[in-house]
Design a protein around this motif. Structure first.
Motif, short mmCIF file in Angstrom:
data_model
loop_
_atom_site.label_atom_id
_atom_site.label_comp_id
_atom_site.label_asym_id
_atom_site.label_seq_id
_atom_site.Cartn_x
_atom_site.Cartn_y
_atom_site.Cartn_z
N ALA A 39 1.75 -13.76 36.25
CA ALA A 39 2.36 -15.09 36.23
C ALA A 39 2.31 -15.59 34.80
N GLY A 40 3.41 -15.40 34.07
CA GLY A 40 3.42 -15.78 32.67
C GLY A 40 2.38 -14.99 31.90
N ARG A 41 1.46 -15.67 31.23
CA ARG A 41 0.41 -14.99 30.45
C ARG A 41 -0.80 -14.62 31.30
N CYS A 42 -0.82 -15.04 32.52
CA CYS A 42 -1.95 -14.74 33.41
C CYS A 42 -1.68 -13.49 34.24
N SER A 43 -2.75 -12.79 34.59
CA SER A 43 -2.58 -11.61 35.44
C SER A 43 -3.90 -11.29 36.13
N LEU A 44 -3.78 -10.62 37.27
CA LEU A 44 -4.92 -10.12 38.03
C LEU A 44 -4.67 -8.65 38.31
N ASP A 45 -5.67 -7.81 38.09
CA ASP A 45 -5.56 -6.38 38.36
C ASP A 45 -6.58 -5.97 39.42
N MET A 46 -6.12 -5.17 40.39
CA MET A 46 -6.99 -4.56 41.39
C MET A 46 -6.80 -3.06 41.31
N LEU A 100 -12.01 -5.29 40.39
CA LEU A 100 -11.24 -6.53 40.40
C LEU A 100 -11.40 -7.19 39.04
N ASP A 101 -10.29 -7.30 38.32
CA ASP A 101 -10.32 -7.82 36.94
C ASP A 101 -9.64 -9.18 36.89
N ARG A 102 -10.47 -10.24 36.76
CA ARG A 102 -9.95 -11.62 36.66
C ARG A 102 -10.00 -12.13 35.23
N SER A 103 -10.17 -11.26 34.26
CA SER A 103 -10.38 -11.71 32.88
C SER A 103 -9.16 -12.40 32.29
N GLN A 104 -7.99 -12.19 32.87
CA GLN A 104 -6.76 -12.83 32.37
C GLN A 104 -6.27 -13.92 33.31
N THR A 105 -7.15 -14.47 34.13
CA THR A 105 -6.80 -15.58 35.02
C THR A 105 -7.40 -16.87 34.50
N LEU A 106 -7.10 -17.98 35.16
CA LEU A 106 -7.58 -19.29 34.71
C LEU A 106 -8.99 -19.60 35.20
#
Length: 546
Positions: free
Chosen positions: A444-451, A460-466
């Protein structure tokens, strides 16, 4: 507590407090329904702070979920019981709050508890929290009854505008009015047994007349509570009663077996206990499951990664002793999960709902952007397979919405799932292989979630989320091994549910469940699914809300 009504300072009744809180709830509905983070399948309070699920019960054709609710958070911390109802476990409607903290025995919070259904009413037991002028805590176990219909609400007749009522249930809600009234002889357990601190709470009735836990007519009902001993260690306290009013302290739940040694020194407080039976699908035997939330465990590799933990042991209950008990196993491997409660569905199956949160995690973006905090998990159906309690979404597939197939043949090279573009709620089910490097990515724009799923491990990588978690034991990247005994070539069945800001993952028929909160901002979402860097080679089943 005092309130200002028409420029007059008055001492509010419980009805006033409930009505004011409900007016605040109603005023927030339009705002949260337009909020990009507010879920459609999960229970979330429209305003304020939600935490533990309470008083879960199926009664008169509806599922009732009460929950800890702070309607004035962050300005004030007063804890009420909120109330939501559903006919199908997926479409929930919030109604008036059930009880408010206004009696001498619960003035600083109506804390967690459970429900017992009868033909004409439901009795709920809860903990009343009180702090005296010195700041010392006191805990009282209390009760209220819920009845249906009639011209009264929360123990007081509904008043019109002349009576200064701030809100009433809308006629088009098409729901009955539920009346909740505290027992006049509260508290039912006014004194904490010797040897325990005031951290003595969360009454859960697990034995009822005629069931396997009912010991005798004098102990027809059995109840467990979370407790802290005077030496600051955790325990589960047991009580029994012939009538839900007169309770006898029966001692503590004890554990026996080779794996019980770990529990001798296992945190400083145990909260939210549940005791129930499940039939082992492997052996055909009825086993007892004891589930609770120990506080104060230090991280041990991949174990105990959250601020506070939740898990279970399986055994055979003999009086107060759980014999042949297994090693403590965490119930959920995700970053936000705590304080679950179990209850029986209409078909006798065991259902569970947890809090998709944890202590010290109130810095969620939704509080600043839309004034609400936290959600509950989806209701889960529990089954027992040997030493593992499996969990799967309890709502039927059609309740989630419209289901369709995404063909692997039609995927673009980057693996984007075009039908999910811009969708904020979806369910994705597919099969990958143990030795494949499978990935689900949400952008989502500059944000991302990777599984990532590979070799029996999920990352589960939330390092690029808010929101990346809180607490010294919580990190932005969660690694959990879900299949240490699997081999190359074994299939991995993935059931991934994303609901605006709530993520739930179920692997291999519910052997492993993970719950996390994910905040990605307002930009339109894109979803990608790949295996070994290429589009997922298998067809996928997708569900979108109607």
């Amino acid at each position: 507590m005092v309130i200002l009504v028409y420029n007059e300072i008055v001492q509010p009744t419980e009805y006033d407090l409930l009505d004011l809180a409900d007016a605040r709830r109603r005023a927030a509905l339009e705002r949260v329904h337009n909020d990009h983070d507010y879920p459609v399948w999960h229970i979330a309070a429209p305003v304020g702070r939600l935490n533990d699920p309470n008083g879960l019960v199926y009664w008169h054709g509806r599922y009732h979920v009460f929950y800890q609710w702070g309607p004035y958070v962050p300005e004030a911390k007063a804890v009420y019981w909120g109330h939501a109802v559903s006919a199908d476990l997926i479409h929930w409607q919030h109604v008036e709050p059930a009880i408010a903290p206004e009696r001498w025995y619960d003035k600083d919070g109506c804390y967690s508890g459970s429900a017992v259904a009868f033909g004409d009413h439901v009795t709920c037991l809860y903990t009343g929290n009180v702090k005296d002028p010195s700041g010392a805590r006191h805990a009282y176990q209390c009760a209220f009854d819920m009845t249906e219909g009639g011209g009264a609400k929360n123990g007081v007749a509904v008043r019109g505008e002349a009576g200064r009522s701030l809100s009433a249930q809308k006629a088009d809600d098409a729901l009955p009015i539920w009346r909740c009234e505290k027992w006049p002889d509260n508290p039912v357990i006014p004194v904490i047994p010797g040897g325990y601190t005031a951290h003595f709470r969360d009454p859960m009735v697990f034995g009822r007349p005629g069931d396997s836990f009912s010991a005798s007519p004098d102990a027809a009902y059995r109840m467990c509570l979370g407790a802290q001993r005077a030496n600051e260690s955790g325990a589960i306290a047991l009580f029994s009663s012939p009538n839900l009013r007169d309770w006898r302290f029966d001692g503590e739940l004890q554990f026996a077996g080779p794996d019980a040694e770990e529990l001798a020194d296992f945190g400083f407080m145990w909260e939210c206990p549940n005791i129930f039976t499940l039939k082992d699908e492997v052996s055909g035997r009825e086993r007892t499951v004891a589930l609770w939330c120990p506080q104060g465990l230090r991280r041990d590799g991949e174990r105990f990664q959250n601020t506070f933990q939740c898990g279970y042991v399986i055994g055979d209950l003999d009086g107060n002793v759980l014999r042949n008990c297994t090693r403590f196993r965490e119930l959920d491997g995700g970053t936000e999960f705590y304080a679950p409660q179990c209850f029986a569905g209409p078909d006798g199956s065991m259902l569970l709902i947890g809090w998709a949160g944890n202590a010290g995690e109130d810095g969620l973006p939704s509080l600043t952007s839309a004034g609400w905090l936290h959600s509950l998990t989806l209701p889960r159906k529990l089954t027992l397979h040997g030493k593992v309690v499996r969990q799967n979404p309890a709502p039927t597939p059609e309740c989630f919405g419209a289901q369709f197939e995404i063909s692997a043949d039609g995927l673009p090279k980057d693996g984007e799932l075009l039908p999910l573009g811009g969708q904020r709620a979806w369910r994705l089910q597919f099969i990958t292989q143990y030795d494949e490097q499978a990935m689900i990515r949400i952008e989502a724009g500059r944000c991302s979630l990777d599984m990532h799923f590979e070799g029996g491990t999920i990352t589960l990588d939330r390092s690029q989320t808010l929101y990346q978690g809180a607490g010294e034991q919580t990190s932005a990247i969660r690694i959990a091994t879900f299949a240490p005994d699997w081999r190359s070539g074994d299939a991995v069945v993935v059931d991934c549910i994303f609901d605006h800001s709530v993520l739930e993952i179920y692997l291999n028929g519910g052997e492993v469940a993970l719950t996390s909160r994910v905040f990605l901002g307002e930009d339109a979402l894109k979803v990608f699914c790949t295996a070994d860097g290429h589009p997922m080679p298998n067809d996928m089943t997708c569900t979108l809300p109607r």
